[in-house]
Design a protein around this motif. Structure first.
Motif, PDB file in Angstrom:
ATOM      1  N   ALA A  81       0.821  -1.215   0.000  1.00 30.48           N
ATOM      2  CA  ALA A  81       0.000   0.000   0.000  1.00 30.48           C
ATOM      3  C   ALA A  81       0.857   1.268   0.000  1.00 30.48           C
ATOM      4  CB  ALA A  81      -0.961  -0.008   1.179  1.00 30.48           C
ATOM      5  N   PRO A  82       1.913   1.378   0.839  1.00 28.54           N
ATOM      6  CA  PRO A  82       2.722   2.596   0.799  1.00 28.54           C
ATOM      7  C   PRO A  82       3.387   2.819  -0.555  1.00 28.54           C
ATOM      8  CG  PRO A  82       3.195   1.338   2.802  1.00 28.54           C
ATOM      9  CD  PRO A  82       2.375   0.458   1.898  1.00 28.54           C
ATOM     10  N   GLN A  83       3.806   1.731  -1.192  1.00 30.38           N
ATOM     11  CA  GLN A  83       4.491   1.852  -2.482  1.00 30.38           C
ATOM     12  C   GLN A  83       3.540   2.324  -3.578  1.00 30.38           C
ATOM     13  OE1 GLN A  83       4.780  -0.737  -0.373  1.00 30.38           O
ATOM     14  NE2 GLN A  83       6.961  -0.993   0.051  1.00 30.38           N
ATOM     15  N   VAL A  84       2.304   1.820  -3.593  1.00 28.48           N
ATOM     16  CA  VAL A  84       1.325   2.262  -4.592  1.00 28.48           C
ATOM     17  C   VAL A  84       0.947   3.721  -4.348  1.00 28.48           C
ATOM     18  CG1 VAL A  84      -1.036   1.940  -5.421  1.00 28.48           C
ATOM     19  CG2 VAL A  84       0.443  -0.047  -5.059  1.00 28.48           C
ATOM     20  N   TYR A  85       0.744   4.069  -3.088  1.00 28.59           N
ATOM     21  CA  TYR A  85       0.476   5.464  -2.731  1.00 28.59           C
ATOM     22  C   TYR A  85       1.583   6.363  -3.266  1.00 28.59           C
ATOM     23  CZ  TYR A  85       0.346   9.507   0.491  1.00 28.59           C
ATOM     24  OH  TYR A  85       0.353  10.772   1.045  1.00 28.59           O
ATOM     25  N   ASP A  86       2.830   5.944  -3.103  1.00 24.90           N
ATOM     26  CA  ASP A  86       3.961   6.756  -3.572  1.00 24.90           C
ATOM     27  C   ASP A  86       3.986   6.886  -5.092  1.00 24.90           C
ATOM     28  OD1 ASP A  86       4.887   7.374  -1.066  1.00 24.90           O
ATOM     29  OD2 ASP A  86       6.387   5.781  -1.000  1.00 24.90           O
ATOM     30  N   CYS A  87       3.591   5.839  -5.795  1.00 18.30           N
ATOM     31  CA  CYS A  87       3.492   5.946  -7.257  1.00 18.30           C
ATOM     32  C   CYS A  87       2.543   7.077  -7.644  1.00 18.30           C
ATOM     33  CB  CYS A  87       2.981   4.631  -7.854  1.00 18.30           C
ATOM     34  SG  CYS A  87       4.238   3.381  -8.196  1.00 18.30           S
ATOM     35  N   ALA A  88       1.369   7.082  -7.026  1.00 24.37           N
ATOM     36  CA  ALA A  88       0.359   8.077  -7.389  1.00 24.37           C
ATOM     37  C   ALA A  88       0.807   9.490  -7.023  1.00 24.37           C
ATOM     38  CB  ALA A  88      -0.965   7.743  -6.711  1.00 24.37           C
ATOM     39  N   ILE A  89       1.361   9.657  -5.826  1.00 21.20           N
ATOM     40  CA  ILE A  89       1.795  10.985  -5.395  1.00 21.20           C
ATOM     41  C   ILE A  89       2.948  11.474  -6.258  1.00 21.20           C
ATOM     42  CG2 ILE A  89       2.760  12.335  -3.510  1.00 21.20           C
ATOM     43  CD1 ILE A  89      -0.144  11.580  -3.056  1.00 21.20           C
ATOM     44  N   ALA A  90       3.895  10.600  -6.576  1.00 15.40           N
ATOM     45  CA  ALA A  90       5.042  10.992  -7.406  1.00 15.40           C
ATOM     46  C   ALA A  90       4.587  11.448  -8.793  1.00 15.40           C
ATOM     47  CB  ALA A  90       6.030   9.833  -7.522  1.00 15.40           C
ATOM     48  N   ILE A  91       3.631  10.737  -9.380  1.00 16.01           N
ATOM     49  CA  ILE A  91       3.124  11.108 -10.704  1.00 16.01           C
ATOM     50  C   ILE A  91       2.440  12.475 -10.638  1.00 16.01           C
ATOM     51  CG2 ILE A  91       1.363  10.526 -12.428  1.00 16.01           C
ATOM     52  CD1 ILE A  91       2.130   7.535 -11.858  1.00 16.01           C
ATOM     53  N   ALA A  92       1.623  12.679  -9.612  1.00 18.96           N
ATOM     54  CA  ALA A  92       0.935  13.961  -9.462  1.00 18.96           C
ATOM     55  C   ALA A  92       1.931  15.101  -9.283  1.00 18.96           C
ATOM     56  CB  ALA A  92      -0.024  13.895  -8.275  1.00 18.96           C
ATOM     57  N   LEU A  93       2.985  14.868  -8.512  1.00 16.59           N
ATOM     58  CA  LEU A  93       3.997  15.911  -8.300  1.00 16.59           C
ATOM     59  C   LEU A  93       4.800  16.170  -9.577  1.00 16.59           C
ATOM     60  CD1 LEU A  93       5.256  14.943  -4.733  1.00 16.59           C
ATOM     61  CD2 LEU A  93       3.905  16.962  -5.376  1.00 16.59           C
ATOM     62  N   ALA A  94       5.043  15.131 -10.353  1.00 15.90           N
ATOM     63  CA  ALA A  94       5.747  15.328 -11.626  1.00 15.90           C
ATOM     64  C   ALA A  94       4.921  16.207 -12.554  1.00 15.90           C
ATOM     65  CB  ALA A  94       6.043  13.983 -12.277  1.00 15.90           C
ATOM     66  N   ALA A  95       3.603  15.995 -12.570  1.00 16.66           N
ATOM     67  CA  ALA A  95       2.733  16.830 -13.395  1.00 16.66           C
ATOM     68  C   ALA A  95       2.739  18.277 -12.897  1.00 16.66           C
ATOM     69  CB  ALA A  95       1.310  16.273 -13.394  1.00 16.66           C
ATOM     70  N   GLU A  96       2.716  18.458 -11.585  1.00 11.15           N
ATOM     71  CA  GLU A  96       2.806  19.803 -11.017  1.00 11.15           C
ATOM     72  C   GLU A  96       4.126  20.458 -11.405  1.00 11.15           C
ATOM     73  OE1 GLU A  96       0.993  21.885  -9.164  1.00 11.15           O
ATOM     74  OE2 GLU A  96      -0.791  20.662  -8.794  1.00 11.15           O
ATOM     75  N   SER A  97       5.216  19.699 -11.288  1.00 16.86           N
ATOM     76  CA  SER A  97       6.542  20.232 -11.593  1.00 16.86           C
ATOM     77  C   SER A  97       6.659  20.625 -13.056  1.00 16.86           C
ATOM     78  CB  SER A  97       7.606  19.192 -11.241  1.00 16.86           C
ATOM     79  OG  SER A  97       8.904  19.624 -11.590  1.00 16.86           O
ATOM     80  N   ALA A  98       6.085  19.805 -13.940  1.00 15.54           N
ATOM     81  CA  ALA A  98       6.161  20.064 -15.376  1.00 15.54           C
ATOM     82  C   ALA A  98       5.136  21.094 -15.836  1.00 15.54           C
ATOM     83  CB  ALA A  98       5.962  18.763 -16.147  1.00 15.54           C
ATOM     84  N   GLY A  99       4.117  21.359 -14.996  1.00 17.09           N
ATOM     85  CA  GLY A  99       3.051  22.262 -15.405  1.00 17.09           C
ATOM     86  C   GLY A  99       2.187  21.680 -16.496  1.00 17.09           C
ATOM     87  N   SER A 100       2.073  20.343 -16.522  1.00 20.21           N
ATOM     88  CA  SER A 100       1.352  19.676 -17.601  1.00 20.21           C
ATOM     89  C   SER A 100       0.841  18.321 -17.142  1.00 20.21           C
ATOM     90  CB  SER A 100       2.265  19.481 -18.817  1.00 20.21           C
ATOM     91  OG  SER A 100       1.631  18.699 -19.821  1.00 20.21           O
ATOM     92  N   THR A 101      -0.354  17.945 -17.614  1.00 21.83           N
ATOM     93  CA  THR A 101      -0.865  16.594 -17.374  1.00 21.83           C
ATOM     94  C   THR A 101      -0.599  15.667 -18.559  1.00 21.83           C
ATOM     95  OG1 THR A 101      -3.053  17.234 -18.207  1.00 21.83           O
ATOM     96  CG2 THR A 101      -2.675  17.414 -15.818  1.00 21.83           C
ATOM     97  N   ASP A 102       0.178  16.115 -19.509  1.00 20.21           N
ATOM     98  CA  ASP A 102       0.573  15.315 -20.665  1.00 20.21           C
ATOM     99  C   ASP A 102       1.711  14.389 -20.235  1.00 20.21           C
ATOM    100  OD1 ASP A 102       1.693  14.285 -22.975  1.00 20.21           O
ATOM    101  OD2 ASP A 102       1.700  16.191 -24.056  1.00 20.21           O
ATOM    102  N   PRO A 103       1.500  13.061 -20.268  1.00 24.88           N
ATOM    103  CA  PRO A 103       2.550  12.155 -19.801  1.00 24.88           C
ATOM    104  C   PRO A 103       3.856  12.271 -20.576  1.00 24.88           C
ATOM    105  CG  PRO A 103       0.771  10.943 -20.893  1.00 24.88           C
ATOM    106  CD  PRO A 103       0.282  12.338 -20.692  1.00 24.88           C
ATOM    107  N   ALA A 104       3.770  12.660 -21.859  1.00 29.35           N
ATOM    108  CA  ALA A 104       4.994  12.828 -22.640  1.00 29.35           C
ATOM    109  C   ALA A 104       5.807  14.028 -22.156  1.00 29.35           C
ATOM    110  CB  ALA A 104       4.658  12.997 -24.124  1.00 29.35           C
ATOM    111  N   VAL A 105       5.171  14.894 -21.370  1.00 30.59           N
ATOM    112  CA  VAL A 105       5.847  16.056 -20.792  1.00 30.59           C
ATOM    113  C   VAL A 105       6.257  15.786 -19.349  1.00 30.59           C
ATOM    114  CG1 VAL A 105       5.628  18.499 -20.184  1.00 30.59           C
ATOM    115  CG2 VAL A 105       4.645  17.653 -22.330  1.00 30.59           C
ATOM    116  N   PHE A 106       5.306  15.346 -18.505  1.00 27.07           N
ATOM    117  CA  PHE A 106       5.640  15.224 -17.084  1.00 27.07           C
ATOM    118  C   PHE A 106       6.527  14.029 -16.766  1.00 27.07           C
ATOM    119  CE2 PHE A 106       1.389  12.974 -16.795  1.00 27.07           C
ATOM    120  CZ  PHE A 106       1.805  11.790 -16.212  1.00 27.07           C
TER     121      PHE A 106
END
Length: 410
Positions: free
Chosen positions: A312-337
């Motif tokens: 459970a902690p590892q899956v939670y971290d996957c989701a949070i990391a992806i969301a933060l990558a999108a925030e960092s990139a300023g985009s919800t486009d996976p080819a960008v974030f």
């Protein structure tokens, strides 16, 4: 030197061209540049590993609720996660992947089993959709040609194997037999454990594979028994119960047996011998796991019926990391974030939780996300660089418990 996680110039140019010309489509498998971040998952809701499904599914939903409670990603609330059942069947997992891609997901959480990920990874990453598993441990995924889109928050079995070997040798065993399922997971962890045992001075007296889809395991039980080991490693999933009961009938005690995450099951005693739960007394194993009471308290409040927290902690971290990558990139486009997935785990400012890390990014800081499963520090292969391994065991009443936690690095 470019890593396998770096997109090629051609792929980047193609993504840019699509972003400029698609009029509401992005370069990845998801929706438009301004669309909300869409998650999907592929977890075992049925099949041999169905006991792993509830904690992973709950963790995904728990993470999305935390993100939405903090205002969503880039100011947009995340829609409900789209679902898929891997079911321990490659064809069904493939159908689930195709369906999620057709629904324009930006990121896929899962699959749970390494073998199921091998069955679907090309479909997902070729569609330029980010994939992150919280439970894949097969070593061959580290160097798989995934175009830079695959990550995992569970450690490779190259890290787990030595901890398992150290546990066995530490208990005084020297002549060890290994029975392993003939798939990516079984071969990877079986070999990693064998190498670590021999490096520790122990002897591997037998190393036997078996068909995990078989119904009779007498041959592998006989081969292990004939080797006269003083300890046995079972690299198994649910079918390991049959192998274990066969070994017990042959005279090998449960206190001589060890396994890993595939048999880290709180109901193991009932499956081995419902009339004598103490039959499994002394059985030990290792599994990626963390001592994080705060996380367990939070996810239990979210889902009071959840009793097992494996991965459970590892899956939670996957989701949070992806969301933060999108925030960092300023985009919800996976080819960008996707380009920011590693960066958000290796910046200057340590942070935990989506809101805290998001706010630092908004202030122009670089972040080092400290996950519920520990510091991630994604490397060039999308692997975590630090791992926490739990040693579990069963007592005289068949009760499962965590005996210790070991931090390990490559």
């Amino acid at each position: 030197m470019p890593s396998k996680k770096a997109l090629s110039l051609t792929a980047m140019a193609a993504a840019l061209a699509l972003g400029l010309t698609a009029c509401g489509s992005d370069g990845g498998g998801g929706g438009g540049e301004g669309d909300p971040l869409q998650f999907g998952y592929i977890f075992p809701e049925t099949g041999d590993l169905s006991f792993l499904g509830p904690p992973q599914i709950t963790a995904a939903r728990y993470a999305l609720q935390e993100i939405n409670d903090a205002g969503g990603v880039l100011g947009q609330e995340l829609p409900e996660v789209l679902t898929g059942d891997e079911a321990g069947d490659a064809a069904q997992a493939g159908d689930a992947a195709d369906r999620l891609i057709g629904q324009d997901v930006d990121a896929v959480l899962g699959a749970a089993a390494s073998g199921m990920t091998m069955a679907i990874i090309d479909r997902i990453t070729d569609a330029e959709v980010v994939q992150c598993s919280g439970s894949n441990t097969a070593p061959n995924l580290s160097t798989y040609d995934d175009g830079g889109y695959y990550f995992r928050t569970a450690p490779s079995d190259l890290l787990q194997g030595p901890v398992l070997a150290e546990t066995i040798v530490g208990d005084g065993h020297q002549d060890v037999a290994i029975a392993y399922r003939a798939d990516d997971y079984g071969e990877g962890l079986g070999n990693a454990t064998a190498e670590a045992l021999e490096a520790s001075g122990a002897s591997v007296v037998a190393q036997e594979s078996y068909d995990p889809n078989g119904t009779n395991f007498d041959a592998v039980v006989q081969a292990i028994s004939n080797a006269e080991p003083d300890a046995v490693v079972l690299v198994s999933f649910e079918e390991g119960v049959q192998v274990m009961t066969g070994l017990i009938e042959s005279g090998i005690g449960a206190d001589q047996m060890y396994s890993a995450d595939g048999m880290n099951d709180e109901t193991l005693a009932e499956k081995v011998d419902p009339n004598d739960l103490g039959t499994v007394s002394g059985f030990k194993g290792t599994a990626p796991g963390v001592d994080n009471p705060e996380f367990e308290e939070g996810i239990t409040e979210f889902d009071p019926e959840l009793e097992v927290f494996q991965y459970a902690p590892q899956v939670y971290d996957c989701a949070i990391a992806i969301a933060l990558a999108a925030e960092s990139a300023g985009s919800t486009d996976p080819a960008v974030f996707v380009e920011d997935m590693t960066a958000i785990t290796s910046g200057d400012q340590e942070c935990s939780g989506f809101a805290e890390c998001r706010d630092l990014l908004a202030d122009g800081q670089t972040i080092d996300y400290q996950g519920a499963s520990g510091p991630l520090d994604f490397d060039e292969n999308g692997d975590v660089s630090v791992a926490s391994i739990m040693i579990y065991g069963y007592d005289d009443e068949g009760a499962h418990s965590a005996l210790d936690f070991v931090q390990t690095t490559p």
